[in-house]
Scaffold this active site. Sequence first.
Site, PDB file in Angstrom:
ATOM      1  N   HIS A 174     -19.882 -55.002   8.332  1.00 37.32           N
ATOM      2  CA  HIS A 174     -21.306 -54.991   8.660  1.00 37.32           C
ATOM      3  C   HIS A 174     -22.030 -54.438   7.422  1.00 37.32           C
ATOM      4  O   HIS A 174     -21.476 -53.627   6.682  1.00 37.32           O
ATOM      5  CB  HIS A 174     -21.491 -54.060   9.858  1.00 37.32           C
ATOM      6  CG  HIS A 174     -22.863 -54.020  10.438  1.00 37.32           C
ATOM      7  ND1 HIS A 174     -23.889 -53.318   9.852  1.00 37.32           N
ATOM      8  CD2 HIS A 174     -23.386 -54.583  11.553  1.00 37.32           C
ATOM      9  CE1 HIS A 174     -24.987 -53.440  10.598  1.00 37.32           C
ATOM     10  NE2 HIS A 174     -24.717 -54.209  11.636  1.00 37.32           N
TER      11      HIS A 174
ATOM     12  N   ASP B 283     -15.302 -47.534  10.020  1.00 37.70           N
ATOM     13  CA  ASP B 283     -16.477 -47.907  10.809  1.00 37.70           C
ATOM     14  C   ASP B 283     -15.955 -48.297  12.195  1.00 37.70           C
ATOM     15  O   ASP B 283     -15.377 -49.368  12.386  1.00 37.70           O
ATOM     16  CB  ASP B 283     -17.185 -49.089  10.128  1.00 37.70           C
ATOM     17  CG  ASP B 283     -18.350 -49.589  10.964  1.00 37.70           C
ATOM     18  OD1 ASP B 283     -18.524 -49.132  12.111  1.00 37.70           O
ATOM     19  OD2 ASP B 283     -19.086 -50.463  10.467  1.00 37.70           O
TER      20      ASP B 283
ATOM     21  N   GLN C 169     -17.594 -50.757  16.564  1.00 36.52           N
ATOM     22  CA  GLN C 169     -17.135 -51.749  17.556  1.00 36.52           C
ATOM     23  C   GLN C 169     -15.781 -51.371  18.151  1.00 36.52           C
ATOM     24  O   GLN C 169     -15.161 -52.184  18.842  1.00 36.52           O
ATOM     25  CB  GLN C 169     -17.052 -53.148  16.919  1.00 36.52           C
ATOM     26  CG  GLN C 169     -18.371 -53.670  16.395  1.00 36.52           C
ATOM     27  CD  GLN C 169     -19.440 -53.816  17.482  1.00 36.52           C
ATOM     28  OE1 GLN C 169     -19.160 -53.774  18.683  1.00 36.52           O
ATOM     29  NE2 GLN C 169     -20.680 -53.955  17.066  1.00 36.52           N
TER      30      GLN C 169
ATOM     31  N   LYS D  40     -24.114 -48.651  21.553  1.00 34.49           N
ATOM     32  CA  LYS D  40     -23.150 -49.732  21.771  1.00 34.49           C
ATOM     33  C   LYS D  40     -22.106 -49.332  22.822  1.00 34.49           C
ATOM     34  O   LYS D  40     -21.211 -50.096  23.139  1.00 34.49           O
ATOM     35  CB  LYS D  40     -22.445 -50.088  20.459  1.00 34.49           C
ATOM     36  CG  LYS D  40     -23.390 -50.675  19.411  1.00 34.49           C
ATOM     37  CD  LYS D  40     -22.631 -51.031  18.153  1.00 34.49           C
ATOM     38  CE  LYS D  40     -23.536 -51.298  16.975  1.00 34.49           C
ATOM     39  NZ  LYS D  40     -24.267 -52.555  17.074  1.00 34.49           N
TER      40      LYS D  40
ATOM     41  N   CYS E  73     -25.798 -59.234  10.612  1.00 38.25           N
ATOM     42  CA  CYS E  73     -25.682 -58.166   9.598  1.00 38.25           C
ATOM     43  C   CYS E  73     -24.349 -58.236   8.864  1.00 38.25           C
ATOM     44  O   CYS E  73     -23.769 -57.189   8.525  1.00 38.25           O
ATOM     45  CB  CYS E  73     -25.871 -56.779  10.206  1.00 38.25           C
ATOM     46  SG  CYS E  73     -27.522 -56.519  10.833  1.00 38.25           S
TER      47      CYS E  73
HETATM   48  C1  LIG Z   1     -19.216 -52.914  12.878  1.00 40.34           C
HETATM   49  C2  LIG Z   1     -20.591 -52.339  12.859  1.00 40.34           C
HETATM   50  N1  LIG Z   1     -20.858 -51.333  12.027  1.00 40.34           N
HETATM   51  C3  LIG Z   1     -22.049 -50.749  11.970  1.00 40.34           C
HETATM   52  C4  LIG Z   1     -23.076 -51.193  12.768  1.00 40.34           C
HETATM   53  C5  LIG Z   1     -24.411 -50.533  12.659  1.00 40.34           C
HETATM   54  O1  LIG Z   1     -24.759 -49.928  13.846  1.00 40.34           O
HETATM   55  P1  LIG Z   1     -26.199 -49.244  13.995  1.00 40.34           P
HETATM   56  O2  LIG Z   1     -27.200 -50.335  13.789  1.00 40.34           O
HETATM   57  O3  LIG Z   1     -26.188 -48.705  15.360  1.00 40.34           O
HETATM   58  O4  LIG Z   1     -26.271 -48.220  12.946  1.00 40.34           O
HETATM   59  C6  LIG Z   1     -22.856 -52.256  13.643  1.00 40.34           C
HETATM   60  C7  LIG Z   1     -23.954 -52.777  14.470  1.00 40.34           C
HETATM   61  O5  LIG Z   1     -23.927 -53.881  14.944  1.00 40.34           O
HETATM   62  C8  LIG Z   1     -21.582 -52.837  13.684  1.00 40.34           C
HETATM   63  O6  LIG Z   1     -21.313 -53.855  14.519  1.00 40.34           O
END
Ligand SMILES: Cc1ncc(COP(=O)(O)O)c(C=O)c1O
Length: 409
Positions: free
Chosen positions: A122, A201, A204, A227, A367
């Site tokens: 992402h 990260d 998910q 999420k 993203c």
């Molecule tokens: C794998 C992953 N990392 C980071 C993020 C970023 O999350 P946030 O927008 O809540 O900071 C997302 C959001 O979709 C994501 O799917």
Amino acid sequence: MLDTKKIIPDFPILGKKINGKPLIYLDSTASSLKPAQVIRAMDDYYQRYGVNIFRGVYKLSETATEKYESARSTVASFIGSKEANEIIFVRNATEAVNLVAATWGEVNVDSQSNIISTVMEHHANIVPWQQLVKRKNAKLNYLDITEEGRLQPGQIENKINVNTRLIALTYVSNVLGTINPVAKIIKIIKEINPGVKILVDAAQAVPHMKIDVNNLGADFLVFSGHKMLGPTGIGVLWAKGEIMKDLPPYQTGGDMIREVYLDRTVFNDIPHRFEAGTPHIAGAIGLAEAVRYLDSLGMDKVRRHEEELAEYALSNLTGMKEITVYGPHTAGDRAAVVAFNAKGVHPHDMAQILDRDNICIRSGHHCAMPLHTRLQIPASCRASFYIYNTKKDVDLLIEGILKAKIFFE
Ligand SMILES: Cc1ncc(COP(=O)(O)O)c(C=O)c1O
């Protein structure tokens, strides 16, 4: 599978009709829906003890402080951490990555250094590192994926060297659904160069499976409350205390200090040193309630439920003519998020046609532009499933896709 008949009534939004039709929510990868329990816990804070924390010795403030700090402990034990002070509350996963880049990165990365990420990240796990290496004149390299959408483990040995400072990788891809064998990868990395720090990260992963930071071997782990049934505006950086305790602060101001003089400041201990100003108190309380809700279902059951839905969705979608499904086609190492394209139908058109029946999917690059470039596609459709979804939702999705295909034929 989970007992969705019991779960669905907990989500007020699923009881509402839009234009007389029920909601088929297939976008939990972007943000999950919220159960009444979470909404009530936040409402309770505002209604009964909605005051600031730390600053008051009066009872209400003590109650708010106690709830905020107990939320920290609840979140810590949810991911297997025995140290509540290793939980830093932030706004979201994105801010957590930025915090690491701005503190640990600032101190530990120089012009000789390199950082490694992957093409399946992402943007939240790419852009902060791009900015850091730009500031430091360092290098950023990427691990590639196979045609099936998995990381190529053999590459790790080739990319790491003595100047590698950090590997930032996702546990689960928000597009391909790939569940990376993170513990195995971390073991390989640490054997090659024990000094390399690992940021996972888990945006998910934490909402969907049991995570135990003790077994993972990571140094930093980030995720977002919204999420995982929690509210927006609250996220988590888990970081080893031994790494964070001597780092400079991220933002400065109230609450992150111990003593302030006109010419200098003594900073607070972790985690408060990294939580400047009044935090999202209701958010932390809501997140703790979300954790309790997930715990009551059991994360192993959550994972099994999603695996079954992924299997069902994959078997249907991969059997359809002129549909391309991205990522591994086996549900065992895959999350319940399925990105696909239908020949001749733009993803935005697909999402709009499905929306006519209140079927909410996402379209675009999610993203993850570098990943879409790697897949040689500008955009994709993405359906994602969570604890309140059923096989019937998958059936309705397939029906909707067929309708859209006919419409654009
Ligand atoms: C794998 C992953 N990392 C980071 C993020 C970023 O999350 P946030 O927008 O809540 O900071 C997302 C959001 O979709 C994501 O799917």
